[in-house]
Write a protein that holds these residues in place. Structure first.
Motif, short mmCIF file in Angstrom:
data_model
loop_
_atom_site.label_atom_id
_atom_site.label_comp_id
_atom_site.label_asym_id
_atom_site.label_seq_id
_atom_site.Cartn_x
_atom_site.Cartn_y
_atom_site.Cartn_z
N TYR A 1 1.14 -6.33 -12.36
CA TYR A 1 -0.23 -6.06 -12.36
C TYR A 1 -0.56 -4.70 -11.93
O TYR A 1 0.35 -4.35 -11.06
CB TYR A 1 -0.99 -7.17 -11.76
N ARG A 2 -1.56 -4.02 -12.28
CA ARG A 2 -1.94 -2.98 -11.82
C ARG A 2 -3.20 -2.79 -11.25
O ARG A 2 -4.32 -2.95 -12.18
CB ARG A 2 -1.30 -1.66 -12.66
N SER A 3 -3.69 -2.34 -10.13
CA SER A 3 -4.99 -2.13 -9.74
C SER A 3 -5.80 -1.07 -10.20
O SER A 3 -5.00 0.05 -10.34
CB SER A 3 -5.07 -2.26 -8.22
N ILE A 4 -6.89 -1.33 -10.27
CA ILE A 4 -7.75 -0.23 -11.01
C ILE A 4 -8.14 0.50 -9.53
O ILE A 4 -9.27 0.13 -8.99
CB ILE A 4 -8.95 -0.81 -11.64
N ASN A 5 -7.74 1.69 -9.41
CA ASN A 5 -8.15 2.53 -8.28
C ASN A 5 -7.32 3.91 -8.48
O ASN A 5 -6.15 3.93 -8.43
CB ASN A 5 -7.58 1.93 -6.91
N ILE A 6 -8.18 4.91 -8.65
CA ILE A 6 -7.69 6.28 -8.86
C ILE A 6 -7.06 6.79 -7.68
O ILE A 6 -6.04 7.76 -7.84
CB ILE A 6 -8.65 7.05 -9.38
N GLN A 7 -7.64 6.62 -6.45
CA GLN A 7 -7.10 7.14 -5.28
C GLN A 7 -5.75 6.43 -4.96
O GLN A 7 -4.68 7.24 -4.55
CB GLN A 7 -7.94 6.80 -4.23
N HIS A 8 -5.63 5.20 -4.73
CA HIS A 8 -4.47 4.62 -4.50
C HIS A 8 -3.92 3.23 -5.14
O HIS A 8 -4.00 2.24 -4.49
CB HIS A 8 -4.38 4.42 -2.83
N SER A 9 -3.91 3.42 -6.32
CA SER A 9 -3.56 2.23 -7.46
C SER A 9 -2.26 1.43 -6.80
O SER A 9 -1.54 2.27 -6.21
CB SER A 9 -3.53 2.54 -8.69
N CYS B 1 0.95 -1.68 -7.86
CA CYS B 1 1.57 -2.36 -8.86
C CYS B 1 2.27 -3.39 -8.16
O CYS B 1 2.62 -3.35 -7.17
CB CYS B 1 2.46 -1.62 -9.78
N ALA B 2 2.00 -4.85 -8.68
CA ALA B 2 2.61 -6.17 -8.21
C ALA B 2 2.89 -6.95 -9.03
O ALA B 2 2.55 -7.03 -10.06
CB ALA B 2 1.34 -6.46 -7.05
N LEU C 1 -3.71 -9.76 -5.29
CA LEU C 1 -3.73 -8.58 -4.62
C LEU C 1 -4.54 -7.33 -5.37
O LEU C 1 -4.86 -6.62 -4.90
CB LEU C 1 -2.28 -8.38 -4.43
N THR C 2 -4.22 -7.36 -6.69
CA THR C 2 -4.64 -6.24 -7.46
C THR C 2 -5.92 -6.28 -8.15
O THR C 2 -6.68 -5.15 -8.40
CB THR C 2 -3.60 -5.94 -8.50
N LYS C 3 -6.51 -7.47 -8.25
CA LYS C 3 -7.83 -7.65 -9.11
C LYS C 3 -9.12 -6.98 -8.52
O LYS C 3 -9.95 -6.85 -9.59
CB LYS C 3 -8.00 -9.05 -9.31
N GLU D 1 -10.96 -4.61 2.60
CA GLU D 1 -10.69 -6.11 2.49
C GLU D 1 -10.49 -6.48 1.19
O GLU D 1 -9.74 -7.55 0.74
CB GLU D 1 -11.74 -7.16 3.02
N MET D 2 -10.76 -5.49 -0.11
CA MET D 2 -10.59 -5.84 -1.30
C MET D 2 -9.29 -5.24 -1.52
O MET D 2 -9.07 -5.24 -2.95
CB MET D 2 -11.71 -5.23 -2.16
N SER D 3 -8.71 -4.34 -1.05
CA SER D 3 -7.62 -3.78 -1.42
C SER D 3 -6.28 -4.46 -1.42
O SER D 3 -6.18 -5.35 -0.52
CB SER D 3 -7.45 -2.29 -0.58
N PRO D 4 -5.17 -4.22 -2.10
CA PRO D 4 -4.00 -5.01 -2.21
C PRO D 4 -3.56 -4.56 -0.79
O PRO D 4 -2.66 -5.36 -0.02
CB PRO D 4 -3.16 -3.95 -3.32
N TYR D 5 -3.52 -3.33 -0.26
CA TYR D 5 -2.91 -3.00 1.21
C TYR D 5 -3.45 -3.96 2.29
O TYR D 5 -2.74 -4.44 3.21
CB TYR D 5 -3.09 -1.65 1.41
N TYR D 6 -4.69 -4.28 2.38
CA TYR D 6 -5.48 -5.02 3.18
C TYR D 6 -4.73 -6.55 3.08
O TYR D 6 -4.65 -7.17 4.07
CB TYR D 6 -6.84 -4.89 3.45
N ARG D 7 -4.99 -6.95 1.81
CA ARG D 7 -4.47 -8.08 1.55
C ARG D 7 -3.22 -8.44 1.89
O ARG D 7 -2.93 -9.89 2.11
CB ARG D 7 -4.98 -8.48 0.11
N MET D 8 -2.47 -7.60 1.43
CA MET D 8 -1.14 -8.02 2.02
C MET D 8 -0.82 -8.29 3.27
O MET D 8 0.08 -9.06 3.77
CB MET D 8 -0.13 -6.66 1.75
N THR D 9 -1.60 -7.74 4.25
CA THR D 9 -1.61 -8.07 5.85
C THR D 9 -1.94 -9.48 5.86
O THR D 9 -1.36 -10.24 7.00
CB THR D 9 -2.36 -7.09 6.63
#
Length: 302
Positions: A138-146, A148-149, A157-159, A170-178
């Motif tokens: 899956y790939r997140s929709i984000n132009i700055q820091h998309s 893939c997972a 993580l990506t939706k 809190e909506m980002s894959p990076y925060y959710r990863m924590t």
């Protein structure tokens, strides 16, 4: 945007030397020198065994940043390494990699650009680009820091990445990863590189202090193609300031419960345990201790 002295110096250096990418020049030079001293060969099995010694277990959530220019004694391919890692993690695990389409967003004409998450290549390196087209990713929709997972938590993580107030909240894959007690593994990255999730610090603290507010001081609208090919858009906060960082300013405060390191031949492997690492970075940030030297926190009271 105000440009720092260091950026001005870099621009002048490029003009004088004709070198367009200083980072690439440095990597190529490092590789030439390294190949003289490092001869030991290694495989994906050796890399996974090293990660396992540092706490990566089957079923865990893993985020990898990699520079394959540093893999010059590696015996294998990018796809073989991804296969080996996903097999080790099992379908109960999750693998993430960065997938941002640009390294410098300020060089992009956002009035014309429309992000296509299905086809736009990632600027995060060869391993990440290989992973982007891997089955089940899956790939997140984000132009700055998309991002893939793949795996158990990939969709979650990506939706919602495009729904956040900024691209690390809190909506980002990076925060959710924590929240999943994820582990960041850096393969062949600079010695003091932590990973993109370190920006979750400003995404959290900008609500609390004037120093951190300046990192997210501008609203920007981005456009993208949805899964049906329709043009959609989202708006979030971004920064309009010149930033310079040295992650070593933070890493010196970490202990072995946060960070571990090994080396295989020339390949430097750094592991960061995301949840305690973020909490430590937030604790330091509230005291004015940050990886950024531009903008400097010295002018502020904490």
């Amino acid at each position: 945007m105000a440009i720092s002295f260091y950026t001005k110096l870099g621009i002048l250096f490029k003009k004088i030397t004709g070198i367009k990418d200083i980072s690439l020049m440095r990597k190529n030079l490092h590789k030439r020198i390294g190949m003289i001293f490092y001869k030991k060969k290694y495989t994906s099995k050796d890399i996974i065994e090293a990660m396992a010694r540092m706490g990566v277990k089957p079923g865990c959530t893993l985020c990898i940043h990699a520079s394959m220019k540093e893999f010059y004694n590696y015996q294998g391919t990018a796809i073989e390494l991804i296969d080996a890692i996903t097999n080790y993690l099992t379908p109960e695990g999750t693998l993430m990699m960065p997938a941002m389409p640009f390294t410098e967003l300020r060089c992009v004409d956002l009035d014309k650009y429309i992000f296509n998450p299905k086809t736009d290549k990632t600027a995060a390196g060869y391993l990440a680009e290989t992973f982007r087209t891997y089955p089940g990713v899956y790939r997140s929709i984000n132009i700055q820091h998309s991002v893939c997972a793949w795996g158990k938590h990939a969709e979650w993580l990506t939706k919602d990445h495009h729904k956040g107030q900024n691209c690390w909240d809190e909506m980002s894959p990076y925060y959710r990863m924590t929240q999943l007690n994820g582990i960041v593994v850096n393969l062949g990255m600079p010695a003091f590189y932590i990973g993109t999730f370190d920006h979750c610090v400003e995404a959290t603290l900008y609500r609390e202090h004037p120093y951190w507010q300046q990192f997210l001081n501008k609203q920007q609208t981005f456009r993208y193609y949805n899964e049906n090919g329709k043009i959609c858009q989202y708006t979030c906060y971004t920064g309009d300031i010149d930033c310079r960082s040295r992650e070593s300013r933070l890493i010196k405060h970490f202990n072995s419960n946060i960070h571990k390191q090994e080396k295989i031949s020339n390949l430097l492997i750094n592991v960061f345990y995301a949840a305690p690492c973020l909490q430590k970075m937030l604790e330091l940030g509230r005291k004015g201790i940050t990886m950024y030297y531009v903008p400097s926190p010295k002018k502020y009271k904490f």
